[in-house]
Design an enzyme around this catalytic site. Sequence first.
Site, PDB file in Angstrom:
ATOM      1  NE  ARG A  48      -8.275  -8.040   4.327  1.00 15.81           N
ATOM      2  CZ  ARG A  48      -7.282  -7.189   4.128  1.00 15.81           C
ATOM      3  NH1 ARG A  48      -7.393  -5.921   4.521  1.00 15.81           N
ATOM      4  NH2 ARG A  48      -6.178  -7.591   3.535  1.00 15.81           N
ATOM      5  CG  ASP A  76      -8.613  -8.302   0.982  1.00 15.22           C
ATOM      6  OD1 ASP A  76      -7.870  -9.308   0.956  1.00 15.22           O
ATOM      7  OD2 ASP A  76      -8.174  -7.143   0.985  1.00 15.22           O
ATOM      8  CG  HIS A 119      -5.594  -8.830  -1.360  1.00 17.03           C
ATOM      9  ND1 HIS A 119      -5.343  -9.373  -0.125  1.00 17.03           N
ATOM     10  CD2 HIS A 119      -4.624  -7.910  -1.568  1.00 17.03           C
ATOM     11  CE1 HIS A 119      -4.262  -8.803   0.407  1.00 17.03           C
ATOM     12  NE2 HIS A 119      -3.800  -7.920  -0.455  1.00 17.03           N
ATOM     13  CG  ASP A 144      -3.153  -4.400  -2.185  1.00 16.87           C
ATOM     14  OD1 ASP A 144      -3.149  -4.644  -0.968  1.00 16.87           O
ATOM     15  OD2 ASP A 144      -4.183  -4.557  -2.881  1.00 16.87           O
ATOM     16  CD  GLU A 145      -0.434  -6.703   1.105  1.00 21.56           C
ATOM     17  OE1 GLU A 145       0.244  -6.313   2.065  1.00 21.56           O
ATOM     18  OE2 GLU A 145      -1.620  -7.094   1.239  1.00 21.56           O
ATOM     19  CD1 TRP A 193       0.157   0.473  -0.997  1.00 23.65           C
ATOM     20  CD2 TRP A 193       0.858  -0.133   1.030  1.00 23.65           C
ATOM     21  NE1 TRP A 193       0.589  -0.835  -1.079  1.00 23.65           N
ATOM     22  CE2 TRP A 193       1.025  -1.234   0.146  1.00 23.65           C
ATOM     23  CE3 TRP A 193       1.220  -0.278   2.363  1.00 23.65           C
ATOM     24  CZ2 TRP A 193       1.544  -2.452   0.563  1.00 23.65           C
ATOM     25  CZ3 TRP A 193       1.746  -1.499   2.780  1.00 23.65           C
ATOM     26  CH2 TRP A 193       1.897  -2.577   1.885  1.00 23.65           C
TER      27      TRP A 193
END
Length: 783
Positions: free
Chosen positions: A184, A213, A281, A343-344, A410
Amino acid sequence: MGMGPMGVAMRTVLGALAMTMVVVASAAAGSDPVSSPPGTAPALIPMPAEFQPGQGTFTLDAGAGIAVPAGDAQARQAATLLAGMVSRVRGLTLDVRDGGGGAITLALDAAAPVAQVEGYALAVTPQGIRVTARDEAGLFYGVMSLAQLLTPEGEGRGPVTVPAQEIRDWPRFSWRGLMLDVARHFQPLDSVKALVDQMAAHKLNRLHLHLTDDQGWRLEIKHYPDLTKVGAWRTPPTVGGPDAPSPRYGGFYTQDQIRDLVVYAAARHVTIVPEIDMPGHGQAVMAAYPKIGITGARPPVAVDWGVNPYLFNVDEASFTFIQTVLDEVMALFPSTYIHIGGDEALKDEWKSSPRVQARMRALGLKDENALQTWFIERVGQYLAAHGRRMIGWDEILEGGIPPTATIMSWRGTKGAVDAARMNHDVILSPAPTLYLDSLQSRRNDEPSGRLAIVTLADIYAYDALPAELDAEQARHVLGGQGNLWTEYMMTPWHVTHAIYPRIDALAEGLWSPKDRRDWRGFLGRLPAQLARYRHLGVDAADSAFAVDFTVEGGPNAALAAGAATVALSNQAGFGAIRYTTDGSAPTPASARYEAPLRLTLPAILNAAVFSDAGQMLAAPRRYDLIAEALRTRQSGELAACPEGEMGLRIPLTPDATTRGPVFNVNLFDACWVYPKARLNGVTALTVRAARLPRNYGLAHDAVKVRSHPATTPNGELVVRMDGCDGPVAATVPLPSPAKAPVQFPLTTPLPVATGEHDLCLTYTASIHGPLYAIGSVSLQAEP
């Protein structure tokens, strides 16, 4: 770490003391390390497993020798680091010598008293200091403990006297980690190396680098050069106005730089664990190589924080890409573990793709979660075939646990508990407790970050071994890890502020035996570490010790009375608070705060916190007891509207290279409350307004964003009296984004009123344009 080379067996250290070893002072023994007599507990972080005070002292003078085994490069490296730290912090020059004797002796010894991997023994006698261990990592950690003993609290320089003592120490967990998100916001290599230095000093041994990402790909891959040529750069969003547009943002590490970092870290017994995020991501990947995505369309590298929709394809071309990338990753990083994210990963693209759905049916998979498990396990098998092990975030459990996976949990601890019960290794990293991008206090001077407050005490209290696990299941808990995501950590300063001194609490929780940990004792040992940070140029946060000011009855009571009773405190409840009322900066000689102060308005109160040795633990803070300040509420002092909450403290621009103003916001509703505004004599209100980029990937939550109807082209600031359903007290049109700067004042008259009223402030600008925020709200009264 692995066992180092062994030389000829050497004599054990202080054998007579070995039979009388006692544990360090602990709550279980009914003692308090803070109040214990001098010499009964070492001022070390993390606290060692066992400690025995000795008789007498040893004084180390300039020019004293550090003897290391001849030909032992790692021992020499540790000795050199010790000499460097003592020189920088204490101004004391030590001489590293191969073989022979010295005031300090370092030795690998197959019969050293501590048999545990990474353990060491450290003995101080009136004749000298000796560190022994059975492996190189243990010897290194013994040297790191010695470096602390040789740099005690205080600003003394030159020779140092150390009490006689013997320490035997070893870690509680094998995985003692820290994650740094460089995707990021890119972190310069020198900053990463400085972090490695401090991790090593704190006996942390895994640096997890989040390298890829949606917002950037940070690792050079020779076979796919566009991953960094294209994927490492983004164009920050702008919000119009006369302000200069943001330049292109980004950066990446060359393979030579990574090799250098890996070697640098290995010399300090820190393993670099790379993360290549998949199957979600992946927007930066698709920006560089769109055919790896589902649609084949080329998006830009993302500028939106949060969850973005781009997924890896599940065809053979995609796996060829992944395996080729992993081949280069494995060639660069010798780490046994490779993190693959997981993730996500929104499944929308997979659900809408006929080819993906056909692939799913051919594989006999019931849904997209099962497809992700298949995807992750295929990657895991490829890693396993190359002698590596896969780690994934706990979302990879949702379709059934991949057989080769180690789980990094997490979203609380449930993922870790479930995986450990299924005989999978786990690492605990729960949000928000171990998320270091969470703010450390609610103070107005905290920088940007998540508004879930995670204090030094919160991290210290966390235990990485879930109580639900039995002894056999607990064997699968490798340890824990603090995570620093950098959406709002734009510069190395922000990263440093977020990590230190919370790294001290994290390290003690992962290294020290649970029953040896003690919060008050930790605070008593921390001032020496804060002094080291200053000497080493580490700008640690002082949030835990900074003075907080509480006015009895609140600012309104002070305005009404023309005087105020002010209580002073700090978050940790530690240190001596010293204050002045004449505008000068407090010193250790200033008045000590003992009881609430009664002050007549106007007044200016300055206060700072000092240790018993006179070291400043927190910079002076100022509280202005003047009418204008008492009528003003900063962004962090405003409340959320009844139907929402302030979730973030965000910067003025998302990729700022320097510190700047910050704003508490609720991404779903541009609405704030100035609670209990005292309107006696108030004639107007001024808002310090800001126009920020709306760069947030809200995914399925986007429908929750609340729109307020506007009556002018650019929207308005609407002020309501007595709550957000109350009557409108004022309306101010917003200026044109094309003409107004990103920060601007909005002033409006208020109707005559008395008493206290909640003022609700709402922006009606379009939710498809900039995000409007409030820096402060001030009430103007008649002179």
